[in-house]
Design a protein around this motif. Structure first.
Motif, PDB file in Angstrom:
ATOM      1  N   UNK A 147     -20.694  -2.788  -4.769  1.00 41.43           N
ATOM      2  CA  UNK A 147     -21.174  -1.543  -4.173  1.00 41.43           C
ATOM      3  C   UNK A 147     -20.304  -1.173  -2.882  1.00 41.43           C
ATOM      4  N   UNK A 148     -19.999   0.130  -2.679  1.00 42.83           N
ATOM      5  CA  UNK A 148     -19.377   0.674  -1.559  1.00 42.83           C
ATOM      6  C   UNK A 148     -20.468   0.981  -0.527  1.00 42.83           C
ATOM      7  N   UNK A 149     -20.547   0.552   0.701  1.00 40.46           N
ATOM      8  CA  UNK A 149     -21.553   1.015   1.527  1.00 40.46           C
ATOM      9  C   UNK A 149     -21.532   2.279   1.905  1.00 40.46           C
ATOM     10  N   UNK A 150     -20.535   3.180   1.658  1.00 36.54           N
ATOM     11  CA  UNK A 150     -20.540   4.450   2.120  1.00 36.54           C
ATOM     12  C   UNK A 150     -21.006   5.370   1.083  1.00 36.54           C
ATOM     13  N   UNK A 151     -21.028   4.920  -0.094  1.00 34.82           N
ATOM     14  CA  UNK A 151     -21.553   5.781  -1.129  1.00 34.82           C
ATOM     15  C   UNK A 151     -22.435   5.211  -2.195  1.00 34.82           C
ATOM     16  N   UNK A 152     -22.972   4.173  -1.949  1.00 36.52           N
ATOM     17  CA  UNK A 152     -24.097   3.454  -2.623  1.00 36.52           C
ATOM     18  C   UNK A 152     -25.510   3.951  -2.260  1.00 36.52           C
ATOM     19  N   UNK A 153     -26.145   4.541  -3.091  1.00 38.72           N
ATOM     20  CA  UNK A 153     -27.396   5.379  -2.839  1.00 38.72           C
ATOM     21  C   UNK A 153     -28.590   4.243  -3.060  1.00 38.72           C
ATOM     22  N   UNK A 154     -29.759   4.563  -2.774  1.00 40.10           N
ATOM     23  CA  UNK A 154     -30.912   3.984  -2.843  1.00 40.10           C
ATOM     24  C   UNK A 154     -31.008   4.049  -4.412  1.00 40.10           C
ATOM     25  N   UNK A 155     -30.828   5.115  -4.833  1.00 34.64           N
ATOM     26  CA  UNK A 155     -30.858   5.432  -6.240  1.00 34.64           C
ATOM     27  C   UNK A 155     -30.035   4.395  -7.365  1.00 34.64           C
ATOM     28  N   UNK A 187     -14.358   1.344  -7.542  1.00 40.85           N
ATOM     29  CA  UNK A 187     -15.669   1.627  -6.973  1.00 40.85           C
ATOM     30  C   UNK A 187     -16.858   1.960  -7.826  1.00 40.85           C
ATOM     31  N   UNK A 188     -17.417   0.811  -8.414  1.00 41.96           N
ATOM     32  CA  UNK A 188     -18.183   1.317  -9.391  1.00 41.96           C
ATOM     33  C   UNK A 188     -19.517   2.377  -8.832  1.00 41.96           C
ATOM     34  N   UNK A 189     -19.674   2.283  -7.500  1.00 40.36           N
ATOM     35  CA  UNK A 189     -20.907   3.326  -7.304  1.00 40.36           C
ATOM     36  C   UNK A 189     -19.989   4.590  -6.878  1.00 40.36           C
ATOM     37  N   UNK A 190     -19.037   4.620  -7.325  1.00 38.50           N
ATOM     38  CA  UNK A 190     -18.187   6.293  -7.623  1.00 38.50           C
ATOM     39  C   UNK A 190     -19.010   6.840  -8.765  1.00 38.50           C
ATOM     40  N   UNK A 191     -19.461   5.918  -9.650  1.00 36.99           N
ATOM     41  CA  UNK A 191     -20.238   6.724 -10.711  1.00 36.99           C
ATOM     42  C   UNK A 191     -21.579   6.966 -10.444  1.00 36.99           C
ATOM     43  N   UNK A 192     -22.097   8.011 -10.943  1.00 32.76           N
ATOM     44  CA  UNK A 192     -23.508   8.277 -10.741  1.00 32.76           C
ATOM     45  C   UNK A 192     -24.533   7.324 -11.299  1.00 32.76           C
ATOM     46  N   UNK A 193     -25.745   7.143 -10.683  1.00 35.90           N
ATOM     47  CA  UNK A 193     -26.929   6.218 -11.201  1.00 35.90           C
ATOM     48  C   UNK A 193     -26.944   6.516 -12.848  1.00 35.90           C
ATOM     49  N   UNK A 194     -26.874   7.818 -13.081  1.00 32.08           N
ATOM     50  CA  UNK A 194     -27.300   8.306 -14.626  1.00 32.08           C
ATOM     51  C   UNK A 194     -26.175   7.709 -15.392  1.00 32.08           C
ATOM     52  N   UNK A 198     -29.726 -11.872  -4.688  1.00 30.33           N
ATOM     53  CA  UNK A 198     -28.553 -12.485  -4.179  1.00 30.33           C
ATOM     54  C   UNK A 198     -27.845 -11.179  -3.709  1.00 30.33           C
ATOM     55  N   UNK A 199     -27.715 -11.041  -2.288  1.00 32.97           N
ATOM     56  CA  UNK A 199     -26.852  -9.780  -1.779  1.00 32.97           C
ATOM     57  C   UNK A 199     -25.928 -10.490  -0.934  1.00 32.97           C
ATOM     58  N   UNK A 200     -24.686 -10.203  -1.359  1.00 33.88           N
ATOM     59  CA  UNK A 200     -23.428 -10.595  -0.813  1.00 33.88           C
ATOM     60  C   UNK A 200     -22.679  -9.684  -0.087  1.00 33.88           C
ATOM     61  N   UNK A 201     -21.782 -10.007   1.143  1.00 32.50           N
ATOM     62  CA  UNK A 201     -21.062  -9.227   1.749  1.00 32.50           C
ATOM     63  C   UNK A 201     -19.613  -9.771   1.690  1.00 32.50           C
ATOM     64  N   UNK A 202     -18.628  -9.060   1.623  1.00 35.07           N
ATOM     65  CA  UNK A 202     -17.074  -9.631   1.365  1.00 35.07           C
ATOM     66  C   UNK A 202     -16.538  -9.219   2.701  1.00 35.07           C
ATOM     67  N   UNK A 203     -16.100 -10.151   3.514  1.00 29.75           N
ATOM     68  CA  UNK A 203     -15.212  -9.979   4.688  1.00 29.75           C
ATOM     69  C   UNK A 203     -13.730 -10.626   4.314  1.00 29.75           C
ATOM     70  N   UNK A 204     -13.152 -10.235   5.422  1.00 30.63           N
ATOM     71  CA  UNK A 204     -11.493 -10.497   5.066  1.00 30.63           C
ATOM     72  C   UNK A 204     -10.870 -11.000   6.355  1.00 30.63           C
ATOM     73  N   UNK A 205     -10.273 -11.968   6.564  1.00 34.22           N
ATOM     74  CA  UNK A 205      -9.324 -12.338   7.623  1.00 34.22           C
ATOM     75  C   UNK A 205      -7.927 -12.255   7.597  1.00 34.22           C
TER      76      UNK A 205
END
Length: 454
Positions: free
Chosen positions: A146-154, A114-121, A205-212
């Motif tokens: 980005x993980x939608x649960x922990x991606x911040x606007x920052x 999860x890249x957005x595990x890391x802080x923006x700084x 370019x905003x992407x969503x990953x879906x799985x079937x």
């Protein structure tokens, strides 16, 4: 589509992010000096004309998603961030010390974990650390997962300010029952929030990953997920088949029973329905498992014949040289592959000794390079040709003979010196590529190696 066709072609097979595929690398013949030699050869051939790509693996996650087949380390301890970033920057400097001049970076992709595990700084510190030793290509494409649960606007603003214009959010499926089974509780509201933030900030370019094919997933679930997705209008979509490979990934994919998964005809129906809905909403099929609106760079790249595929998946532009930084990352010089150590501890040990943290690789033979080109053509453009005699090879007649049945089933056409995949054949492009995979043909796996193709 008849059940017999689905069952006939639903066999284990590679996803062909490389050729040869990793299980067929000749590791015993590989030496670190081979990697350095081909690295410098590729750098000299391509740095000035097209630049290079970086894939940076950021492995940490706060919780385990049981559908995931990635290399990850589960922890809630964020003090792991600083030493890991320092190690990645050190690895990059070891590469830059080998180069005769400053590298020009055309692509960066932050994956995980999860890249957005890391802080923006800390992400800013990482990217600025990379550019201490490199320059930015004029037409660059930087992206992150980005993980939608922990991606911040920052997070989004900081990476945008650093040159990132593409982000993909892992959605998978909106069904609460499916989310519970895969241990990924993620409300629609969270996805909508980060998607609208990204649009507001200016991501192009905003992407969503879906799985079937996920456990307990039904046709109604797929329809609902795509209905919700189209309301957010992401620019591109990945619509993947769930790769059930618990024999490789251990208990990480044992959060449900095998009988909870949709099978064969049922699973293919999920894909066909999803694909139909996406087409109705303006999404064009690009390569395998990917869809894009006409405004997206991936659509343009596909139309112009420039789509490329490597260990990062599909990319809108090609670079001959891709360097993977971080634990388990795979690098590609075009002439050889090299993979980093898979554990963080071994990765750190190599770097402490000022050594590139590579533990295995493969040097491509002249035959490999020909087959690689055919498979890339099929995966990226749904066609390949041997009009150029440099792409002919002795086993071609037997390859064509093995494709005759697929031609009879309407998956492809063979005319003169060209193969073209039909609309009906696109979901079976992995099977078509397998006919070219001489290493797989010569030595069939004795154990389970690959996920099912359908």
């Amino acid at each position: 589509m008849s059940v017999s066709i689905v069952q006939k072609y639903n066999v284990p097979g590679p996803r062909y992010t490389s050729y040869p595929t990793v299980p067929y690398w000749e590791e015993e013949k590989f030496h670190l000096d081979d990697w350095k030699r081909t690295l410098l050869q590729s750098f000299k051939e391509s740095n000035a004309t097209e630049g290079i790509s970086l894939y940076i693996h950021l492995p940490f996650c706060e919780s385990l998603c049981t559908f995931c087949g990635c290399n990850k380390r589960i922890t809630k301890r964020h003090e792991v961030e600083d030493p890991y970033i320092a190690a990645v920057i050190k690895e990059w400097k070891l590469y830059c010390d080998l180069f005769p001049r400053k590298p020009i970076i055309k692509e960066i992709h932050l994956g995980g974990g999860t890249p957005t595990f890391f802080s923006p700084e800390n992400l800013e510190y990482l990217i600025k650390g990379i550019f201490q030793y490199a320059t930015k290509a004029e037409e660059h494409e930087f992206s992150f997962e980005g993980h939608p649960n922990n991606t911040t606007k920052q997070h989004l603003q900081k990476l945008y300010d650093l040159g990132f214009r593409r982000v993909s959010f892992g959605v998978q499926d909106y069904s609460p029952k499916v989310q519970e089974a895969i241990h990924r509780i993620q409300p629609f509201h969270n996805v909508a929030k980060v998607t609208f933030w990204a649009k507001e900030i200016g991501y192009t370019s905003i992407g969503h990953d879906l799985i079937f094919g996920l456990p307990f997933q039904t046709l109604a679930d797929v329809k609902d997920t795509i209905d919700k997705t189209k309301s957010l209008q992401p620019d591109r979509l990945a619509f993947y088949s769930y790769a059930h490979v618990p024999w490789i990934k251990g208990n990480g994919q044992r959060g449900f029973k095998d009988e909870d998964l949709p099978k064969d005809d049922e699973k293919r129906m999920l894909y066909e329905e999803g694909k139909k809905q996406l087409a109705q909403n303006g999404y064009h099929e690009i390569g395998m498992d990917h869809f894009a609106l006409e405004n997206d760079s991936m659509f343009t790249s596909f139309k112009e014949g420039k789509l490329h595929r490597n260990f990062m998946g599909y990319t809108a532009s090609k670079t001959q040289l891709m360097i993977g930084l971080g634990v388990s990352s795979i690098s590609d010089s075009w002439y050889s592959f090299a993979q980093n150590e898979k554990t963080i501890e071994d990765y750190y040990t190599h770097l402490a000794d000022n050594q590139l943290p590579i533990f295995r690789g493969h040097v491509l033979t002249p035959e490999d390079l020909i087959i690689r080109r055919h498979i890339l053509n099929l995966m990226c453009q749904f066609t390949t040709s041997w009009k150029d005699k440099a792409l002919d090879f002795p086993e071609l007649p037997s390859v064509l003979a093995s494709l005759e049945e697929m031609q009879e089933d309407g998956f492809l056409t063979i005319q003169d010196d060209t193969i073209t995949v039909t609309e009906k054949g696109k979901p079976f492009v992995r099977n078509i590529c397998m006919a070219f995979d001489l290493r797989l043909i010569r030595k069939a796996p004795e154990t389970k190696l690959f996920s099912m193709t359908i």
